[in-house]
Design a protein around this motif. Structure first.
Motif, PDB file in Angstrom:
ATOM      1  N   MET A 217      -0.374  -4.311  -2.961  1.00 52.73           N
ATOM      2  CA  MET A 217       0.464  -3.599  -2.004  1.00 52.73           C
ATOM      3  C   MET A 217       1.860  -3.265  -2.545  1.00 52.73           C
ATOM      4  SD  MET A 217       0.166  -5.184   1.722  1.00 52.73           S
ATOM      5  CE  MET A 217      -1.556  -5.683   1.590  1.00 52.73           C
ATOM      6  N   ILE A 246       0.757   2.046  -1.243  1.00 49.36           N
ATOM      7  CA  ILE A 246       1.704   0.960  -1.482  1.00 49.36           C
ATOM      8  C   ILE A 246       2.545   0.753  -0.233  1.00 49.36           C
ATOM      9  CG2 ILE A 246       1.807   1.175  -3.994  1.00 49.36           C
ATOM     10  CD1 ILE A 246       4.383   2.829  -3.648  1.00 49.36           C
ATOM     11  N   ARG A 247       3.230  -0.343  -0.210  1.00 52.09           N
ATOM     12  CA  ARG A 247       4.036  -0.684   0.957  1.00 52.09           C
ATOM     13  C   ARG A 247       5.456  -0.172   0.775  1.00 52.09           C
ATOM     14  NH1 ARG A 247       3.202  -6.208   4.101  1.00 52.09           N
ATOM     15  NH2 ARG A 247       1.611  -4.887   5.047  1.00 52.09           N
ATOM     16  N   THR A 248       5.920   0.595   1.732  1.00 52.07           N
ATOM     17  CA  THR A 248       7.285   1.117   1.660  1.00 52.07           C
ATOM     18  C   THR A 248       7.954   0.920   3.018  1.00 52.07           C
ATOM     19  OG1 THR A 248       6.736   3.336   2.424  1.00 52.07           O
ATOM     20  CG2 THR A 248       6.447   2.906   0.069  1.00 52.07           C
ATOM     21  N   PHE A 249       9.163   1.443   3.140  1.00 46.23           N
ATOM     22  CA  PHE A 249       9.916   1.281   4.387  1.00 46.23           C
ATOM     23  C   PHE A 249       9.323   2.083   5.533  1.00 46.23           C
ATOM     24  CE2 PHE A 249      11.566   5.508   4.398  1.00 46.23           C
ATOM     25  CZ  PHE A 249      11.604   5.865   3.069  1.00 46.23           C
ATOM     26  N   ASP A 250       8.524   3.101   5.227  1.00 45.56           N
ATOM     27  CA  ASP A 250       8.068   3.967   6.326  1.00 45.56           C
ATOM     28  C   ASP A 250       6.615   3.692   6.678  1.00 45.56           C
ATOM     29  OD1 ASP A 250       8.072   5.754   8.342  1.00 45.56           O
ATOM     30  OD2 ASP A 250       8.300   7.538   7.117  1.00 45.56           O
ATOM     31  N   ARG A 251       6.417   3.042   7.779  1.00 46.83           N
ATOM     32  CA  ARG A 251       5.073   2.664   8.174  1.00 46.83           C
ATOM     33  C   ARG A 251       4.776   3.101   9.601  1.00 46.83           C
ATOM     34  NH1 ARG A 251       5.181  -3.509   6.915  1.00 46.83           N
ATOM     35  NH2 ARG A 251       2.963  -3.329   7.382  1.00 46.83           N
ATOM     36  N   GLU A 252       5.525   4.095  10.061  1.00 42.74           N
ATOM     37  CA  GLU A 252       5.320   4.491  11.446  1.00 42.74           C
ATOM     38  C   GLU A 252       4.079   5.369  11.628  1.00 42.74           C
ATOM     39  OE1 GLU A 252       8.669   6.387  13.194  1.00 42.74           O
ATOM     40  OE2 GLU A 252       7.845   6.208  15.226  1.00 42.74           O
ATOM     41  N   TYR A 253       3.922   6.364  10.777  1.00 43.74           N
ATOM     42  CA  TYR A 253       2.803   7.289  10.972  1.00 43.74           C
ATOM     43  C   TYR A 253       1.674   7.065   9.982  1.00 43.74           C
ATOM     44  CZ  TYR A 253       6.052   9.577  14.094  1.00 43.74           C
ATOM     45  OH  TYR A 253       6.930   9.827  15.107  1.00 43.74           O
ATOM     46  N   THR A 254       1.945   6.306   8.928  1.00 46.80           N
ATOM     47  CA  THR A 254       0.877   5.946   7.994  1.00 46.80           C
ATOM     48  C   THR A 254       0.993   4.449   7.727  1.00 46.80           C
ATOM     49  OG1 THR A 254       2.315   6.497   6.138  1.00 46.80           O
ATOM     50  CG2 THR A 254       0.707   8.168   6.782  1.00 46.80           C
ATOM     51  N   THR A 257       1.917   4.028   1.890  1.00 46.45           N
ATOM     52  CA  THR A 257       2.310   5.290   1.262  1.00 46.45           C
ATOM     53  C   THR A 257       1.394   5.510   0.071  1.00 46.45           C
ATOM     54  OG1 THR A 257       4.610   5.053   1.969  1.00 46.45           O
ATOM     55  CG2 THR A 257       4.197   6.509   0.090  1.00 46.45           C
ATOM     56  N   ASP A 259       0.304   6.672  -3.221  1.00 46.59           N
ATOM     57  CA  ASP A 259       1.086   7.067  -4.398  1.00 46.59           C
ATOM     58  C   ASP A 259       0.223   7.915  -5.324  1.00 46.59           C
ATOM     59  OD1 ASP A 259       2.823   7.268  -6.507  1.00 46.59           O
ATOM     60  OD2 ASP A 259       2.570   5.199  -7.173  1.00 46.59           O
ATOM     61  N   THR A 282      -3.718   5.996   3.896  1.00 44.22           N
ATOM     62  CA  THR A 282      -2.978   6.560   5.031  1.00 44.22           C
ATOM     63  C   THR A 282      -3.181   5.723   6.294  1.00 44.22           C
ATOM     64  OG1 THR A 282      -4.818   7.964   5.734  1.00 44.22           O
ATOM     65  CG2 THR A 282      -3.284   8.907   4.133  1.00 44.22           C
ATOM     66  N   GLU A 286      -7.471  11.055  10.512  1.00 46.30           N
ATOM     67  CA  GLU A 286      -7.047  12.460  10.569  1.00 46.30           C
ATOM     68  C   GLU A 286      -6.280  12.910   9.322  1.00 46.30           C
ATOM     69  OE1 GLU A 286      -4.138  13.052  13.806  1.00 46.30           O
ATOM     70  OE2 GLU A 286      -3.681  10.914  13.656  1.00 46.30           O
ATOM     71  N   PHE A 287      -5.720  11.939   8.578  1.00 52.03           N
ATOM     72  CA  PHE A 287      -4.965  12.317   7.380  1.00 52.03           C
ATOM     73  C   PHE A 287      -5.816  12.204   6.107  1.00 52.03           C
ATOM     74  CE2 PHE A 287      -1.351  10.403  10.049  1.00 52.03           C
ATOM     75  CZ  PHE A 287      -1.149  11.604  10.717  1.00 52.03           C
TER      76      PHE A 287
END
Lengths: 343, 343, 343, 343
Positions: A217, A246-254, A257, A259, A282, A286-287
């Motif tokens: 991750m 990978i794990r990043t700061f943005d996990r709201e819609y996916t 992330t 890579d 993702t 749907e993505f």
């Protein structure tokens, strides 16, 4: 370090050079490429003078140092040539590797029961998949969540294989299960959470089945290749790398992330085949199609896609699973050339 | 909140409903879609009962609440219909948006001198680019690094525009420069570092030139759309979103992590056009082609690609710039359909 | 590059060396430390031979190169000596810097109305704070959220200052507001979102009020020091660095990850004073006391703590605000020595 | 779900309620707190009506649902009371837990040879440490790096224990080594890379030695507590949590970002003792003292600090090891009350 031999080097000479290298305390490995034969050398090479090696045979073209910390996994180790992982399945050999057709692996997160796994296997085969994925042993964040059906799930995978001829890919979480999993699986999966479970890496490196190594991750590309190196160093040359987000700061819609730049980066650094898992990457069905197309366009050698006959009722990861119909549709899109700038 | 009108609603009725909404203290905005007319409403709608609005005209089909925190930027606000950003250039109108041809923007990081910018403009135009990018004012980490040639660079961009007919995209870092930049630029770029410079967003929202809004280095998708909302709320409906890589733990082989899943995620959440910048996204020219292909396959509406006649001597970002020849080659690949599973 | 002068160097000689350096095209800056006088040199020093400079005066002890990319901000630039930021307030001078008492800055996120800001100012002063913080212009993610009361809030801050004698710290978001803010504020705050708004940095660097520079959400330590360098290079030597939490993958229980190791890291790299903001750093009032104590124990020179008379009704950031009573209690704890291993 | 019993509930009644709960298909666990006895219930409680349980005994005060996904690890499960991990060592029992003295664990990254481990043990004991840490089996990124001396290192740890009476903490990487490690170790360490090696967690949960569970490099607090739950659910109640730095975008001056806010967050969420490892947390010896002080001030129950007699020659992690003299000095600082606002 690698020894590049001139074309036409007689096999006895290759043998002789290898034997000589053993006496120097190194471990030679013969790599037969399309144009050249290379002898890879692992061991205490830091202090060695390449010129001293050069002298031992007139058939040696040059001796090159592998600069990367991952030796056997590096592209240099094969003098720039990609490797192939050839997997025998009841339907025939499947080849993973640069330049070969993109191999599609599909199936549910977990093997839930006989009808669902057989139905899924038949549908994904019909759509063009070459391998069935399905978890028997599941790494779950909670000890109270469904942990996979274990051995009985392996029997169901065996049944699905018998029915469809698909190869089987399933995860090993515990060295104690290795043998019984290897009876059914054609490729052993090491999950993201175990990417640096070095004991397990050594164990799958010491057995003959090909290994699918998922990226941890928060593993850097280098750490990932070093994990592959554990398997290669233990004697198993058949490793497929799988990027799964990978794990990043943005996990709201996916959920993760994905890579995708890992594809050209790995292509440069390593000879190993590259798989992309847009389902975990993702976290949302749907993505998945957009990312599957992107992965193929970027040059992935294989795709892993979750398919479940009834995602809403899946025991795990339903949100990221395609239905068989959605998978059919995606495969049709992927079998035609993808869109260009004009659309 | 949006009011969806029945097809055939007379324009006086649309006018009347809008005026009525103003008297309720709301700001109505008429959106003419392909099939329907929608009136977007911004203001204190939280307490409003949609049924009360419904009653004011028999031509109202339904009244829907926009659930997202970004109102005007949301896909719901246009009742599912994508928006287009139409930019007049000397060579004709260029349309950014879903379903239209992918627009390619190319050029150097910074405008360095007349010959380099003219040469680059001619080469990228010949290869199929519609816009020239080039920095006059550069955000640089160090105060001692080259800060861009400023006003004189704007003159050179004007010259390149005159010579080639390409549209011009260049960055605004300071509201004080806005006017003189807008004399030359057809699209104003807000850089990643200024994505949440709310004063600047309000200023570019209050002028008529389209705005290219780059995603902040660690901005979530939602924060990014909220930044776009600042521009839209200030009255400028022409916003293009540009993903240019986010900051993650792994920065060894790429400068940023290009978040291509942003494409399908944005497609779902917003009607705004989507651009991908694989040059900043990866930081290395050698990885740009794979990511450009992936972006197109995933559905991007536009690409921004750095091109420099002599990357090794570039005053900034040379490592990520393609040469004109490499750009030619990439454009040829992108103009043909991309590879499928069979390769 | 710095010139370290021998103790007792006559001031005319210092002057002479400085003038000489100007003729070499460099910008000399005299730094009077406790034991030594140092002349900092900024400009094209890369090619300069330190020995050539050494020769120009027998009073020169040595000439050292500053290896860091941030020159004036580096600890080396002051030959290892910390700097002090001395701020005059109605209650007297307050000194920020290593070895001085920890300065506490407290107050609400936004200035909401006269009674709340006066009450808060009186309470935080009574508890030991030296500065009142309070936003007049607020950077808010949403254009529809409360944006601060602007100019009228500045008047209220002036009133609170008159009533209590506290110094005032408030944020500048737009260069256009700089003058009117500087009439009231004793320290100008640059918020995290504007840390790389280089135009604004240059502007606050060109005026005389001290600047509090918050770390950007995903700024590396080096980028942060380079941002400080923009201010220093523009002529303002009075910069205080404020860590307020960085953005990481884990945002479930805290809003940001407070990077307290920044304290010893900055201490090593820079001479500038260091402030910690545990309120933004954690996002929750209940976690503020533990992190305030940790910051002091780790060596912070200042703390910024949000205090609101009624957090539940705050117009912004209520969840992270202490009540005046909680702040009292925390200050009492912080004024006593902190716990040791035995507890 | 938990059953809180009235004070003075007779033990036969506690027994009876527990037995009754078993017949309902639940797993009851008796928790004797300072003031109350609580019966923790794990199993299918989602559909259960607390009132129905309440009715089974007049001694039941209330029945509360544990809302967190981690049940046994949650603070609610013990009705707010912290737990203690009591570890017998030759020098006597050592208690880890809230309110007890801070326990210091110190020693080298790897056990290298007899003299170094004995010397280190003697020095850290003299300075006040209660446990010796030292790796026999080392998780190393590279298969070619030193992997620990394995079994022979265990013998050396046993010798150091015999000589000094210190407790021993060492890492288990492979279930196959568990038995022989448990012969020597008083606390078994699960390393960051194995935090989600669920097979291993189940195995250490099924044996009696206390477990030190390091946080995974990119594990959220919740995932970490769920990993602890695996151990607790397998029957081992003695788990100590150890924060050792998480992976973030900034890795230039520190190896990891030490998340000290985890201390108050965990304190709120769980009853388990909390340890901080500033050595791995920062990666550099020079930053360890500041972070050790911060950890104690923030309320940590234990510290783990790397100490090596000759860091420059350490086989692993030398850069983050203190010398015995530096450790002495740090312990002296930590045994005195820490600085307050006045300094």
């Amino acid at each position: 370090m690698i020894i590049v031999l001139k074309s036409g080097t007689p096999s006895e000479e290759i043998e002789r050079v290898s034997t000589e290298m053993c006496t120097w305390g190194l471990t030679p490995e013969k790599i037969v490429g399309k144009h050249k034969v290379v002898i890879g050398l692992v061991g205490e090479t830091a202090e060695l003078d390449p010129l001293r090696i050069q002298e031992i045979s007139p058939w040696i073209e040059h001796v090159l140092r592998v600069e990367q910390p991952f030796k056997r996994a590096s592209r240099e180790y094969r003098h720039g040539e990609p490797s192939e992982v050839v997997v025998p399945t009841p339907n025939g050999e499947v080849i993973f590797g640069e330049g070969h057709d993109v191999v599609v692996v599909a199936g549910p997160c977990s093997v839930e029961n006989e009808s669902m796994i057989i139905e899924t296997a038949q549908r994904v085969k019909a759509a063009g998949a070459k391998f069935l994925r399905g978890g028997a042993y599941k790494p779950r964040t909670s000890p109270y969540a469904f942990q996979g059906h274990g051995e009985s799930a392996l029997d169901l995978l065996a049944a699905a294989k018998a029915k469809t001829g698909l190869g089987i890919i399933t995860e090993v979480m515990d060295a104690a299960d290795l043998e019984k999993i290897a009876e059914v699986a054609d490729v052993l999966q090491i999950g993201a959470r175990n990417m640096q479970n070095f004991s397990l890496l050594k164990r799958v490196g010491a057995q003959p089945k090909p290994v699918l190594l998922k990226r941890g991750m928060s593993a850097t590309i280098e750490e990932w290749l070093m994990a592959a190196e554990y398997i290669l160093a233990a004697g198993n040359p058949n490793v497929i790398l799988c990027e799964r987000g990978i794990r990043t700061f943005d996990r709201e819609y996916t959920r993760n992330t994905l890579d995708l730049a890992a594809i050209p980066v790995l292509r440069k650094l390593t000879h190993l085949p590259i798989m992309i898992d847009p389902s975990h990457g993702t976290g949302w069905a749907e993505f998945v199609p957009a990312m599957a197309k992107a992965a193929v366009a970027a040059g992935a050698d294989a795709l892993m896609i979750e398919v479940h006959p009834n995602p809403a009722k899946a025991l795990s990861d339903g949100a990221q699973s395609l239905t068989p119909d959605q998978f059919d549709e995606l495969m049709q899109v992927l079998q035609r050339p993808l869109v260009s700038l004009s659309r």
